[in-house]
Design a protein around this motif. Structure first.
Motif, short mmCIF file in Angstrom:
data_model
loop_
_atom_site.label_atom_id
_atom_site.label_comp_id
_atom_site.label_asym_id
_atom_site.label_seq_id
_atom_site.Cartn_x
_atom_site.Cartn_y
_atom_site.Cartn_z
N ILE A 86 3.84 -0.89 2.80
CA ILE A 86 4.99 -1.69 3.31
C ILE A 86 6.31 -1.09 2.99
O ILE A 86 6.71 -0.55 1.92
N THR A 87 7.03 -0.51 4.07
CA THR A 87 8.11 0.27 4.01
C THR A 87 9.61 -0.60 3.47
O THR A 87 10.39 -0.30 2.89
N THR A 88 9.26 -1.81 3.34
CA THR A 88 10.29 -2.50 2.89
C THR A 88 10.19 -3.08 1.36
O THR A 88 11.09 -4.10 1.07
N LEU A 89 9.38 -2.40 0.68
CA LEU A 89 9.08 -2.97 -0.87
C LEU A 89 10.59 -2.42 -1.70
O LEU A 89 11.00 -3.27 -2.13
N GLY A 90 10.94 -1.12 -1.43
CA GLY A 90 12.15 -0.78 -2.12
C GLY A 90 12.26 -1.29 -3.64
O GLY A 90 11.14 -1.29 -4.05
N GLN A 91 13.24 -1.45 -3.97
CA GLN A 91 13.54 -2.09 -5.32
C GLN A 91 13.19 -3.39 -5.73
O GLN A 91 13.18 -4.02 -6.66
N ASP A 92 12.93 -4.10 -4.64
CA ASP A 92 12.57 -5.82 -4.73
C ASP A 92 11.09 -5.94 -5.21
O ASP A 92 10.97 -7.28 -5.57
N ARG A 93 10.37 -4.89 -5.30
CA ARG A 93 8.96 -5.17 -5.71
C ARG A 93 8.47 -4.20 -7.00
O ARG A 93 9.26 -3.04 -6.81
N VAL A 94 7.52 -4.63 -7.74
CA VAL A 94 7.26 -3.82 -8.72
C VAL A 94 5.53 -3.69 -8.58
O VAL A 94 4.96 -4.57 -8.23
N GLU A 95 5.01 -2.43 -9.11
CA GLU A 95 3.51 -2.22 -8.93
C GLU A 95 3.03 -3.31 -10.35
O GLU A 95 3.35 -3.32 -11.53
N ARG A 96 1.98 -3.93 -10.13
CA ARG A 96 1.24 -4.36 -11.06
C ARG A 96 -0.37 -4.11 -11.05
O ARG A 96 -0.66 -4.07 -9.72
N SER A 108 -10.27 -3.75 -8.32
CA SER A 108 -9.01 -3.39 -9.01
C SER A 108 -8.26 -2.58 -8.35
O SER A 108 -8.71 -1.78 -7.36
N GLY A 109 -6.92 -2.58 -8.38
CA GLY A 109 -6.08 -1.72 -7.90
C GLY A 109 -4.50 -2.19 -8.12
O GLY A 109 -4.31 -2.84 -8.94
N ILE A 110 -3.66 -2.01 -7.16
CA ILE A 110 -2.42 -2.22 -7.20
C ILE A 110 -1.75 -3.20 -6.44
O ILE A 110 -1.98 -3.14 -5.20
N LEU A 111 -1.02 -4.23 -6.90
CA LEU A 111 -0.57 -5.33 -6.37
C LEU A 111 0.91 -5.05 -6.14
O LEU A 111 1.57 -5.05 -7.49
N TYR A 112 1.67 -5.15 -5.37
CA TYR A 112 3.11 -5.45 -5.36
C TYR A 112 3.57 -6.78 -5.62
O TYR A 112 3.34 -7.74 -4.46
N VAL A 113 4.42 -6.93 -6.52
CA VAL A 113 4.85 -8.16 -6.69
C VAL A 113 6.38 -8.27 -6.73
O VAL A 113 6.98 -7.23 -7.04
N PRO A 114 7.08 -9.48 -6.14
CA PRO A 114 8.47 -9.20 -6.17
C PRO A 114 9.22 -9.05 -7.58
O PRO A 114 8.44 -9.60 -8.37
N THR A 115 10.19 -8.51 -7.81
CA THR A 115 10.86 -8.22 -9.25
C THR A 115 11.08 -9.56 -9.68
O THR A 115 11.55 -10.36 -9.18
N GLY A 116 10.80 -9.37 -11.18
CA GLY A 116 11.14 -10.78 -11.82
C GLY A 116 10.21 -11.90 -11.61
O GLY A 116 10.08 -12.98 -12.35
N LEU A 117 8.85 -11.80 -11.02
CA LEU A 117 7.95 -12.73 -10.69
C LEU A 117 6.72 -12.14 -11.38
O LEU A 117 6.10 -11.04 -11.19
N ARG A 118 6.04 -13.04 -12.11
CA ARG A 118 4.43 -12.92 -12.69
C ARG A 118 3.52 -12.93 -11.55
O ARG A 118 3.74 -13.57 -10.59
N VAL A 119 2.49 -12.25 -12.03
CA VAL A 119 1.36 -12.20 -11.06
C VAL A 119 0.91 -13.52 -10.66
O VAL A 119 0.69 -13.88 -9.44
N SER A 120 0.80 -14.43 -11.67
CA SER A 120 0.30 -15.82 -11.71
C SER A 120 1.15 -16.53 -10.53
O SER A 120 0.92 -17.46 -9.85
N ASP A 121 2.57 -16.38 -11.02
CA ASP A 121 3.45 -16.96 -9.93
C ASP A 121 3.44 -16.64 -8.67
O ASP A 121 3.39 -17.27 -7.77
N TYR A 122 3.05 -15.16 -8.30
CA TYR A 122 3.08 -14.77 -7.06
C TYR A 122 1.78 -15.15 -6.39
O TYR A 122 1.76 -15.60 -5.13
N LEU A 123 0.71 -15.23 -7.08
CA LEU A 123 -0.49 -15.85 -6.39
C LEU A 123 -0.47 -17.43 -6.13
O LEU A 123 -0.92 -17.88 -5.32
N VAL A 124 0.40 -18.08 -6.80
CA VAL A 124 0.67 -19.61 -6.58
C VAL A 124 1.52 -19.95 -5.22
O VAL A 124 1.01 -20.69 -4.42
N GLN A 125 2.32 -18.71 -5.05
CA GLN A 125 3.21 -19.13 -3.89
C GLN A 125 2.89 -18.20 -2.74
O GLN A 125 3.29 -17.96 -1.56
N ARG A 126 1.55 -17.38 -2.72
CA ARG A 126 1.04 -16.36 -1.65
C ARG A 126 0.58 -17.06 -0.50
O ARG A 126 0.19 -17.99 -0.58
#
Length: 170
Positions: A86-96, A108-126
């Motif tokens: 995704i080209t819009t990742l930029g600074q607003d996402r981090v690799e997990r 297993s692999g890399i999930l891109y999660v919005p900066t400041g959000l935990r993986v568990s929180d990302y999955l809740v609102q995914r």
């Protein structure tokens, strides 16, 4: 193409290998030309339209097949265009670095999660499907483990996972 007062947008086929509750399938998703596969998988429709489908344990191919969305466990797109990040990742996402456990294995692999959000929180609102990059798929039990590495991208159905770990299980 126009049908009555309805205009169907230009469409394209996206070849993929699909793991379902019935086993492995191969086919082409029929999606609007302007959309990425991940956007298409998260539409509210109950069925995916597929062409030229090899069904599990069936020798022939189906010209058309309507695949129940809930039966999909994960999708491996064959198209290089779908693999590009995704080209819009930029600074607003981090690799997990994560692992997703299924009844039949582990991705297993890399999930891109919005900066400041935990993986568990990302999955809740995914949304239902999410992308994991630079994947490996581990399947089997005990001494009979098979590992498939170097899968550029997988689209995972969050309704089919048992759970997610961070960091990945090694």
């Amino acid at each position: 193409m126009t049908r009555g007062n309805f205009y169907a947008p230009p469409q394209r086929d996206v070849a993929a290998t699909i793991y379902t509750t019935a086993g492995w399938m191969r086919g082409n998703f029929v999606i609007p030309s302007s959309r990425r596969l991940i956007e298409f998988t998260n539409q509210p429709d109950d069925f995916f339209k597929l062409r030229d489908v090899q069904l599990p344990s069936v020798p022939g191919r189906a010209t058309f097949f309507a695949l129940q969305r809930d039966s999909v466990i994960f999708i491996v797109p064959n198209s290089q265009a779908e693999v590009s990040r995704i080209t819009t990742l930029g600074q607003d996402r981090v690799e997990r670095d994560v692992s997703c456990a299924f009844e039949t294995g582990l991705i297993s692999g890399i999930l891109y999660v919005p900066t400041g959000l935990r993986v568990s929180d990302y999955l809740v609102q995914r949304k239902r499907f999410f992308e994991i990059y630079e994947c490996e798929y581990l399947v089997g039990e005990g001494e009979q483990l098979d590992r498939v590495r170097n899968i550029p991208i997988m689209l995972v159905n969050s309704n089919r996972i048992i759970g997610v770990s961070e960091p990945r299980v090694r």
